[in-house]
Design a protein around this motif. Structure first.
Motif, PDB file in Angstrom:
ATOM      1  N   TYR A 169      28.616  32.426  -5.342  1.00  0.00           N
ATOM      2  CA  TYR A 169      28.192  31.862  -4.063  1.00  0.00           C
ATOM      3  C   TYR A 169      28.762  30.447  -3.905  1.00  0.00           C
ATOM      4  CZ  TYR A 169      24.468  35.448  -3.646  1.00  0.00           C
ATOM      5  OH  TYR A 169      23.746  36.611  -3.537  1.00  0.00           O
ATOM      6  N   GLY A 170      28.612  29.658  -4.974  1.00  0.00           N
ATOM      7  CA  GLY A 170      29.120  28.298  -4.938  1.00  0.00           C
ATOM      8  C   GLY A 170      30.628  28.264  -4.774  1.00  0.00           C
ATOM      9  N   ALA A 171      31.321  29.131  -5.513  1.00  0.00           N
ATOM     10  CA  ALA A 171      32.779  29.191  -5.407  1.00  0.00           C
ATOM     11  C   ALA A 171      33.212  29.542  -3.983  1.00  0.00           C
ATOM     12  CB  ALA A 171      33.329  30.213  -6.403  1.00  0.00           C
ATOM     13  N   ASN A 172      32.524  30.509  -3.355  1.00  0.00           N
ATOM     14  CA  ASN A 172      32.841  30.885  -1.976  1.00  0.00           C
ATOM     15  C   ASN A 172      32.662  29.709  -1.015  1.00  0.00           C
ATOM     16  OD1 ASN A 172      33.451  33.546  -2.618  1.00  0.00           O
ATOM     17  ND2 ASN A 172      31.412  34.318  -2.138  1.00  0.00           N
ATOM     18  N   LEU A 173      31.577  28.976  -1.196  1.00  0.00           N
ATOM     19  CA  LEU A 173      31.292  27.839  -0.318  1.00  0.00           C
ATOM     20  C   LEU A 173      32.341  26.743  -0.478  1.00  0.00           C
ATOM     21  CD1 LEU A 173      27.446  27.661  -0.905  1.00  0.00           C
ATOM     22  CD2 LEU A 173      28.528  28.133   1.304  1.00  0.00           C
ATOM     23  N   ILE A 174      32.699  26.452  -1.721  1.00  0.00           N
ATOM     24  CA  ILE A 174      33.668  25.377  -1.983  1.00  0.00           C
ATOM     25  C   ILE A 174      35.033  25.736  -1.408  1.00  0.00           C
ATOM     26  CG2 ILE A 174      34.902  24.141  -3.805  1.00  0.00           C
ATOM     27  CD1 ILE A 174      32.262  24.555  -5.497  1.00  0.00           C
ATOM     28  N   LYS A 175      35.442  26.990  -1.562  1.00  0.00           N
ATOM     29  CA  LYS A 175      36.731  27.414  -1.016  1.00  0.00           C
ATOM     30  C   LYS A 175      36.762  27.270   0.506  1.00  0.00           C
ATOM     31  CE  LYS A 175      37.506  30.913  -4.602  1.00  0.00           C
ATOM     32  NZ  LYS A 175      37.566  32.381  -4.851  1.00  0.00           N
ATOM     33  N   LYS A 176      35.652  27.539   1.158  1.00  0.00           N
ATOM     34  CA  LYS A 176      35.610  27.527   2.623  1.00  0.00           C
ATOM     35  C   LYS A 176      35.338  26.139   3.196  1.00  0.00           C
ATOM     36  CE  LYS A 176      33.746  30.057   6.591  1.00  0.00           C
ATOM     37  NZ  LYS A 176      32.973  31.248   7.030  1.00  0.00           N
ATOM     38  N   TYR A 177      34.476  25.365   2.525  1.00  0.00           N
ATOM     39  CA  TYR A 177      34.011  24.107   3.111  1.00  0.00           C
ATOM     40  C   TYR A 177      34.365  22.864   2.306  1.00  0.00           C
ATOM     41  CZ  TYR A 177      31.256  27.139   6.153  1.00  0.00           C
ATOM     42  OH  TYR A 177      30.870  28.089   7.063  1.00  0.00           O
ATOM     43  N   GLY A 178      34.922  23.021   1.098  1.00  0.00           N
ATOM     44  CA  GLY A 178      35.228  21.863   0.282  1.00  0.00           C
ATOM     45  C   GLY A 178      33.981  21.220  -0.295  1.00  0.00           C
ATOM     46  N   VAL A 179      34.113  19.990  -0.744  1.00  0.00           N
ATOM     47  CA  VAL A 179      32.990  19.248  -1.333  1.00  0.00           C
ATOM     48  C   VAL A 179      33.046  17.799  -0.853  1.00  0.00           C
ATOM     49  CG1 VAL A 179      32.743  20.675  -3.402  1.00  0.00           C
ATOM     50  CG2 VAL A 179      34.351  18.756  -3.418  1.00  0.00           C
ATOM     51  N   VAL A 180      31.903  17.120  -0.976  1.00  0.00           N
ATOM     52  CA  VAL A 180      31.846  15.683  -0.650  1.00  0.00           C
ATOM     53  C   VAL A 180      31.012  14.985  -1.716  1.00  0.00           C
ATOM     54  CG1 VAL A 180      32.034  16.142   1.835  1.00  0.00           C
ATOM     55  CG2 VAL A 180      29.762  15.837   0.803  1.00  0.00           C
ATOM     56  N   PRO A 181      31.231  13.686  -1.936  1.00  0.00           N
ATOM     57  CA  PRO A 181      30.360  12.932  -2.851  1.00  0.00           C
ATOM     58  C   PRO A 181      28.931  12.900  -2.321  1.00  0.00           C
ATOM     59  CG  PRO A 181      32.367  11.697  -2.322  1.00  0.00           C
ATOM     60  CD  PRO A 181      32.295  12.838  -1.366  1.00  0.00           C
ATOM     61  N   SER A 182      27.987  12.640  -3.194  1.00  0.00           N
ATOM     62  CA  SER A 182      26.574  12.684  -2.797  1.00  0.00           C
ATOM     63  C   SER A 182      26.262  11.679  -1.693  1.00  0.00           C
ATOM     64  CB  SER A 182      25.666  12.442  -4.003  1.00  0.00           C
ATOM     65  OG  SER A 182      25.987  11.208  -4.622  1.00  0.00           O
ATOM     66  N   TYR A 183      26.942  10.519  -1.678  1.00  0.00           N
ATOM     67  CA  TYR A 183      26.642   9.525  -0.653  1.00  0.00           C
ATOM     68  C   TYR A 183      27.050   9.987   0.744  1.00  0.00           C
ATOM     69  CZ  TYR A 183      31.606   8.097  -0.814  1.00  0.00           C
ATOM     70  OH  TYR A 183      32.976   8.080  -0.761  1.00  0.00           O
ATOM     71  N   ALA A 184      28.015  10.918   0.837  1.00  0.00           N
ATOM     72  CA  ALA A 184      28.507  11.364   2.138  1.00  0.00           C
ATOM     73  C   ALA A 184      27.525  12.285   2.848  1.00  0.00           C
ATOM     74  CB  ALA A 184      29.856  12.065   1.989  1.00  0.00           C
ATOM     75  N   MET A 185      26.659  12.939   2.098  1.00  0.00           N
ATOM     76  CA  MET A 185      25.572  13.730   2.686  1.00  0.00           C
ATOM     77  C   MET A 185      24.426  13.764   1.683  1.00  0.00           C
ATOM     78  SD  MET A 185      25.603  17.418   4.612  1.00  0.00           S
ATOM     79  CE  MET A 185      24.085  18.083   5.342  1.00  0.00           C
ATOM     80  N   PRO A 186      23.595  12.710   1.686  1.00  0.00           N
ATOM     81  CA  PRO A 186      22.506  12.616   0.709  1.00  0.00           C
ATOM     82  C   PRO A 186      21.401  13.634   0.957  1.00  0.00           C
ATOM     83  CG  PRO A 186      22.383  10.819   2.293  1.00  0.00           C
ATOM     84  CD  PRO A 186      23.668  11.552   2.579  1.00  0.00           C
ATOM     85  N   GLU A 187      20.548  13.765  -0.030  1.00  0.00           N
ATOM     86  CA  GLU A 187      19.412  14.678   0.073  1.00  0.00           C
ATOM     87  C   GLU A 187      18.426  14.210   1.143  1.00  0.00           C
ATOM     88  OE1 GLU A 187      18.863  17.530  -1.640  1.00  0.00           O
ATOM     89  OE2 GLU A 187      20.704  17.377  -2.811  1.00  0.00           O
ATOM     90  N   THR A 188      17.640  15.137   1.664  1.00  0.00           N
ATOM     91  CA  THR A 188      16.556  14.835   2.599  1.00  0.00           C
ATOM     92  C   THR A 188      15.252  15.357   2.005  1.00  0.00           C
ATOM     93  OG1 THR A 188      16.697  16.932   3.793  1.00  0.00           O
ATOM     94  CG2 THR A 188      18.162  15.143   4.520  1.00  0.00           C
ATOM     95  N   VAL A 189      14.145  15.023   2.635  1.00  0.00           N
ATOM     96  CA  VAL A 189      12.847  15.549   2.181  1.00  0.00           C
ATOM     97  C   VAL A 189      12.863  17.071   2.209  1.00  0.00           C
ATOM     98  CG1 VAL A 189      10.398  15.724   2.753  1.00  0.00           C
ATOM     99  CG2 VAL A 189      11.546  13.497   2.829  1.00  0.00           C
ATOM    100  N   ALA A 190      13.453  17.644   3.256  1.00  0.00           N
ATOM    101  CA  ALA A 190      13.478  19.104   3.399  1.00  0.00           C
ATOM    102  C   ALA A 190      14.406  19.761   2.384  1.00  0.00           C
ATOM    103  CB  ALA A 190      13.895  19.488   4.816  1.00  0.00           C
ATOM    104  N   SER A 191      15.525  19.107   2.053  1.00  0.00           N
ATOM    105  CA  SER A 191      16.460  19.720   1.100  1.00  0.00           C
ATOM    106  C   SER A 191      15.911  19.674  -0.320  1.00  0.00           C
ATOM    107  CB  SER A 191      17.821  19.023   1.159  1.00  0.00           C
ATOM    108  OG  SER A 191      17.772  17.722   0.605  1.00  0.00           O
ATOM    109  N   GLU A 192      15.097  18.672  -0.636  1.00  0.00           N
ATOM    110  CA  GLU A 192      14.539  18.534  -1.977  1.00  0.00           C
ATOM    111  C   GLU A 192      13.260  19.340  -2.171  1.00  0.00           C
ATOM    112  OE1 GLU A 192      16.101  14.137  -3.369  1.00  0.00           O
ATOM    113  OE2 GLU A 192      14.129  14.285  -2.423  1.00  0.00           O
ATOM    114  N   ASN A 193      12.640  19.722  -1.082  1.00  0.00           N
ATOM    115  CA  ASN A 193      11.435  20.558  -1.144  1.00  0.00           C
ATOM    116  C   ASN A 193      11.568  21.608  -0.048  1.00  0.00           C
ATOM    117  OD1 ASN A 193       8.925  21.755  -1.159  1.00  0.00           O
ATOM    118  ND2 ASN A 193       7.784  19.824  -1.268  1.00  0.00           N
ATOM    119  N   THR A 194      12.094  22.774  -0.420  1.00  0.00           N
ATOM    120  CA  THR A 194      12.564  23.734   0.579  1.00  0.00           C
ATOM    121  C   THR A 194      11.515  24.756   1.013  1.00  0.00           C
ATOM    122  OG1 THR A 194      13.448  25.070  -1.240  1.00  0.00           O
ATOM    123  CG2 THR A 194      14.974  23.561  -0.132  1.00  0.00           C
ATOM    124  N   SER A 195      10.289  24.642   0.568  1.00  0.00           N
ATOM    125  CA  SER A 195       9.293  25.675   0.879  1.00  0.00           C
ATOM    126  C   SER A 195       9.045  25.797   2.378  1.00  0.00           C
ATOM    127  CB  SER A 195       7.978  25.395   0.140  1.00  0.00           C
ATOM    128  OG  SER A 195       7.462  24.127   0.497  1.00  0.00           O
TER     129      SER A 195
END
Length: 440
Positions: free
Chosen positions: A147-173
């Motif tokens: 899954y991760g490999a598919n995502l990286i091939k299609k969308y690339g990657v960015v450093p953590s500062y370019a799209m930091p975590e949010t309250v919703a991303s860290e607690n996804t319930s």
């Protein structure tokens, strides 16, 4: 209706009571269990002394990551492999990639994957096991290395500062609950539209627009491009005023994701060794590469893992982390909790039976970063987890070799370490397993 006739009666209870009182040690043991709990009462006190965190084969790594209250271990582990390569190549020890960036696209892509599966199964009844499986969990945090490999091939990657975590991303319930409610309703609407012979493409696009909006509100807007500005451990800047996520991956990472395959150990009677498998409906991107597993004996998984570690390359692995583990101390020990000795019972299932009966599952992903060898044989393994520095040795766990035998189910290995016969067998058309297979 089955007529069940054998009940527990007074005579049965009297026999149980007599058996309990027959051994005087039971009185002390029942007080101990009631006072401290089963795990503490059954814990093997020798475990910590046998899990000395010293390793003679070790990949240099930095601070661990923290997935917080989310099920994104597979993605954190995938990006750990990438960031370790980047950190070594550019001398940036504690560099981190943005898990949130890929999480955004993972959830959007999974929604589309769900819709397309609903379209494909629209003529099947809701009671069909496959359809029921699709609606049971339309979209979740979980995933596989592919899954991760598919995502990286299609969308690339960015450093953590370019799209930091949010309250919703860290607690996804809350996100999971909201999104799955919507997807189930949308799935039922799609089935009805097909039943009524209505076209679905335009409506599915509207549904995906709703999912996109939920993802933006929850995780943030993914960058189209970003400023690359990273200082290495010697104070030298790595800079680019504007770069896209795909170009960042292409230009700054040497890893070829196509070189890696998932090697599993599933010793079930229903599965053969030296055979490749895939799982129906398991995926995250329509048009992406399907997860393909190559089944081998556990000793071969160890050999391949050691080869890769010796080449200074970390190893993603899937495991059942809840078995024989102690989170706060970071212990993964095959005989950590001696329940059988405590209760005078026998709970041991072999690995294949444990999978068949759902007593075991691939519940977590972590990364091997080291191993200790004695006469070329492993006796303990260094594990990088994604539960933050408060657990284990600043987030690193130590595993004994018995735990590997019993609770490791999958390792991601560079194909160059497989033999030509193994590669030929892997390249054969995989057997398709049902969506609810134990290795899902």
């Amino acid at each position: 209706m089955i007529n069940l006739t054998k009940e527990i009666n007074k005579a049965s209870l009297a026999e149980f009571h007599e058996n309990l009182n027959h051994d005087v040690s039971n009185n002390a043991l029942r007080h101990a269990v009631a006072e401290v709990g089963i795990y503490k009462a059954a814990q093997n006190i020798e475990a910590k002394s046998k899990l000395n965190p010293a390793f003679n084969v070790e990949v240099p790594t930095g601070k661990v990551t923290n997935q917080k209250r989310s099920g994104r271990c597979w993605l954190f582990s995938t990006l750990t492999n990438l960031r370790t390569e980047f950190a070594t190549r550019y001398n940036v020890k504690d560099f981190e990639l943005s898990e949130n960036y890929l999480s955004f696209y993972d959830r959007l892509e999974k929604a589309n994957y769900f819709f397309q599966n609903i379209i494909q199964t629209a003529d099947m009844p809701l009671t069909d096991r496959k359809v029921n499986w699709l609606f049971a969990s339309p979209s979740g945090d979980g995933g596989q290395w592919q899954y991760g490999a598919n995502l990286i091939k299609k969308y690339g990657v960015v450093p953590s500062y370019a799209m930091p975590e949010t309250v919703a991303s860290e607690n996804t319930s809350e996100f999971n609950s909201t999104l799955n409610n919507l997807l189930r309703k949308d799935g039922m609407e799609i089935r009805q539209m097909i039943k009524d012979s209505q076209p679905t493409d335009e409506r599915v696009q509207e549904m995906l627009s709703d999912v996109y909006r939920i993802c933006v509100y929850s995780f943030g807007q993914p960058p189209v491009d970003f400023e690359l500005s990273i200082k290495d451990d010697n104070g030298k800047m790595i800079e680019d005023p504007s770069i896209t996520p795909k170009d960042f991956f292409k230009n700054y990472f040497a890893i070829d994701l196509n070189d890696y395959i998932s090697v599993m150990n599933s010793p079930q009677t229903s599965k053969k060794y030296n055979q490749s498998y895939t799982i129906d409906t398991q995926g995250n991107i329509v048009g992406g590469e399907a997860e393909k597993f190559f089944n081998l004996p556990i000793e071969r998984l160890k050999e391949l893992t050691i080869q890769q570690l010796k080449a200074n390359d970390t190893v993603w692995f899937g495991n059942d982390v809840g078995k024989q583990s102690e989170r706060s101390k970071g212990l993964l020990f095959g005989d950590l909790y001696q329940y059988d000795q405590l209760f005078g019972i026998d709970t041991k299932l072999d690995k294949g039976d444990a999978l068949d009966t759902r007593n075991a599952s691939v519940s977590h992903a972590m990364v091997f970063t080291g191993v200790n060898l004695i006469n070329d044989a492993p006796n303990r393994w260094k594990v990088e987890n994604s539960w933050g520095e408060a657990n284990g040795d600043k987030g690193y766990f130590t595993m004994d070799d018995k735990w590997f035998d019993e609770n490791v189910y999958e390792v991601v290995i560079n194909k160059k370490y497989l033999t030509s016969d193994e590669l030929a067998a892997f390249d054969q058309e995989p057997i398709v397993l049902p969506a609810w297979d134990a290795m899902e």
